[in-house]
Design a protein around this motif. Structure first.
Motif, mmCIF file in Angstrom:
data_model
loop_
_atom_site.group_PDB
_atom_site.id
_atom_site.type_symbol
_atom_site.label_atom_id
_atom_site.label_comp_id
_atom_site.label_asym_id
_atom_site.label_seq_id
_atom_site.Cartn_x
_atom_site.Cartn_y
_atom_site.Cartn_z
ATOM 1 N N MET A 31 0.971 39.693 -27.593
ATOM 2 C CA MET A 31 0.167 39.874 -28.812
ATOM 3 C C MET A 31 -0.848 41.006 -28.603
ATOM 4 O O MET A 31 -1.677 40.946 -27.694
ATOM 5 C CB MET A 31 -0.579 38.571 -29.115
ATOM 6 N N ARG A 48 -10.043 37.920 -29.717
ATOM 7 C CA ARG A 48 -9.069 36.864 -30.065
ATOM 8 C C ARG A 48 -9.756 35.754 -30.873
ATOM 9 O O ARG A 48 -9.165 35.189 -31.777
ATOM 10 C CB ARG A 48 -8.484 36.233 -28.799
ATOM 11 N N ASN A 56 -0.315 35.590 -35.490
ATOM 12 C CA ASN A 56 -1.769 35.685 -35.387
ATOM 13 C C ASN A 56 -2.436 34.964 -36.548
ATOM 14 O O ASN A 56 -3.419 34.251 -36.384
ATOM 15 C CB ASN A 56 -2.181 37.163 -35.345
ATOM 16 N N GLN A 95 4.358 39.172 -34.868
ATOM 17 C CA GLN A 95 3.089 38.901 -34.203
ATOM 18 C C GLN A 95 1.941 38.814 -35.198
ATOM 19 O O GLN A 95 1.014 38.030 -35.024
ATOM 20 C CB GLN A 95 2.828 39.973 -33.134
ATOM 21 N N ARG A 96 2.030 39.611 -36.233
ATOM 22 C CA ARG A 96 0.996 39.495 -37.264
ATOM 23 C C ARG A 96 1.063 38.123 -37.929
ATOM 24 O O ARG A 96 0.042 37.476 -38.166
ATOM 25 C CB ARG A 96 1.164 40.604 -38.315
ATOM 26 N N VAL A 134 -1.407 33.334 -24.879
ATOM 27 C CA VAL A 134 -1.716 34.737 -25.199
ATOM 28 C C VAL A 134 -2.325 35.438 -23.978
ATOM 29 O O VAL A 134 -1.905 36.523 -23.605
ATOM 30 C CB VAL A 134 -2.670 34.837 -26.418
ATOM 31 N N LEU A 172 3.743 35.681 -28.217
ATOM 32 C CA LEU A 172 2.309 35.413 -28.011
ATOM 33 C C LEU A 172 1.779 36.192 -26.801
ATOM 34 O O LEU A 172 0.678 36.741 -26.830
ATOM 35 C CB LEU A 172 2.076 33.912 -27.811
#
Lengths: 188, 220
Positions: free
Chosen positions: B48, A34, A124, A120-121, A143, B45
């Motif tokens: 993810m 992450r 991110n 989600q991409r 997250v 999130l």
């Protein structure tokens, strides 16, 4: 050297260390990913932390909640390495999220939900446009699901700061999901 | 008409299908719209994805992080082989019986010793669980001595056993080539276990002049 010292051999120490850290290795790798956004970097970071922790096996054994404790150590090491890189003559200030291949593989898999993965991409990538201190809070709290108290402990800040950073970060991230903002984050 | 409390409960429970009453409420209630948007964000999130580590990740990082166990073993074997070639008087590998599950198990005992010099006798005790304050006693036969302990035949000490392997190393000096057995006793919370570690000397090994005759280790 006394017989007692003879008795506590190296093998026992290695086994104790392995038994303590092994259940947390995948979590450490995921958290390292992450932060670093690179599988290889994540693995290197975990390995580096383990190497440093091995001499402290007795300290590890005394830790009540080892999972968050390991993440705290991992985070500190990540920050150290990041700062060292930032101080190097090589300009690495421009963040570049190399998640393309990872997300592409998942998007091509028909079993995954395309729209959700695309969002989600975007999220991110949006995370890496945030201030680092905000991003750290979101990654740990939203997250990975740590409580505000645990996040405060890991990042060594107070709970109020965690909550305010979380609030601001979420507000900014929500704007990513609004129509018309997709193109901004479409390219690295 | 749906109120905010009902709307938020619906939002929390909602999977995929849109509820028309809920949508109407969201249309006119800005606060619930905010709530719904934040919920959507947090759900995205929370799920993810992250890649799995590569194959054998755990083994690889642990192996790299721990002191080089394999090279240490190799070094030990190498030393042992060299010593054998130089006519070590005995080297015994003994497989010992296992204990009941609540007590430590003696997995293997590897012993190396020589008449002319003290060599470590290694005993690995595999405890099924950690045992604090275990008492370990060692009884030596007449022909064996521990380096640094003179003629003391009985030694006893208290220590904590970790779950898993615990290694006991005794610096043994042999005084004759007779068959010897070291008695090791472990006591913990009223339970007691004894086991003998056999030490075999080849015939004539007690005589320094005949050392060359013992060129190979014995396995029991």
């Amino acid at each position: 050297m006394s017989l007692i010292e003879f008795f506590r051999g190296k093998a026992a120490k290695e086994d104790r260390f392995t038994a303590l850290v092994r259940p947390h290795l995948r979590l450490m790798h995921r958290m390292a990913y992450r932060w670093t956004q690179e599988r290889a970097d994540a693995e290197d970071l975990v390995q580096d932390v383990l190497t440093r922790l091995f001499p402290r096996v007795d300290e590890l054994a005394a830790v009540e909640k080892l999972g968050p404790w390991l993440i705290k150590v991992l985070y500190r090491r990540y920050v150290d390495l990041y700062r060292r890189r930032a101080n190097s003559p090589i300009d690495e200030t421009a963040p570049c999220v190399s998640d393309d291949q990872f997300f592409q593989e998942r998007l091509e898999d028909g079993h995954n939900h395309y729209q959700q993965l695309e969002l989600q991409r975007l999220l991110n990538r949006a995370l890496f446009t945030l201030d680092e201190s905000w991003r750290d809070v979101v990654l740990l709290h939203d997250v990975e699901g740590y409580t505000a108290l645990e996040v405060a402990e890991i990042l060594d800040i107070n709970v109020g700061t965690v909550k305010s950073r979380l609030h601001r970060a979420r507000k900014k991230l929500r704007s990513v999901l609004e129509p018309g903002t997709v193109e901004v984050f479409a390219a690295c | 008409m749906m109120n905010c409390c009902q709307a938020r409960r619906e939002l929390d429970l909602m999977q995929r299908e849109n509820n028309s009453v809920l949508l109407k409420h969201l249309h006119r209630c800005g606060e619930c719209r905010e709530y719904a948007e934040e919920l959507r964000l947090v759900n995205l999130l929370r799920t993810m994805p992250a890649p799995q580590p590569s194959e054998y990740f755990e083994e690889r990082v642990l192996k790299a992080a721990l002191p080089k166990r394999s090279s240490a073993v190799h070094g030990s074997v190498r030393k042992w082989q060299l010593a054998t070639a130089a006519s070590v008087l005995f080297a015994v590998i003994a497989a010992l019986p296992q204990w009941q599950s609540s007590a430590p198990t003696v997995e293997t005992a590897m012993m190396q010793a020589a008449i002319s010099q003290a060599l470590p006798v290694r005993v690995s005790v595999d405890a099924a669980r950690a045992m604090e304050g275990a008492v370990i006693s060692v009884s030596l036969p007449e022909h064996l001595a521990l380096e640094g302990y003179g003629d003391q035949r009985e030694l006893s000490w208290r220590t904590n056993l970790s779950a898993g392997a615990n290694r006991l190393t005794l610096p043994v000096r042999a005084r004759s080539g007779q068959r010897n057995e070291i008695l090791i006793r472990i006591e913990h919370e009223g339970a007691r276990k004894e086991f003998y570690v056999p030490v075999d000397l080849p015939a004539g090994a007690e005589l320094p002049a005949n050392n060359d005759a013992a060129s190979t280790p014995q396995t029991i």
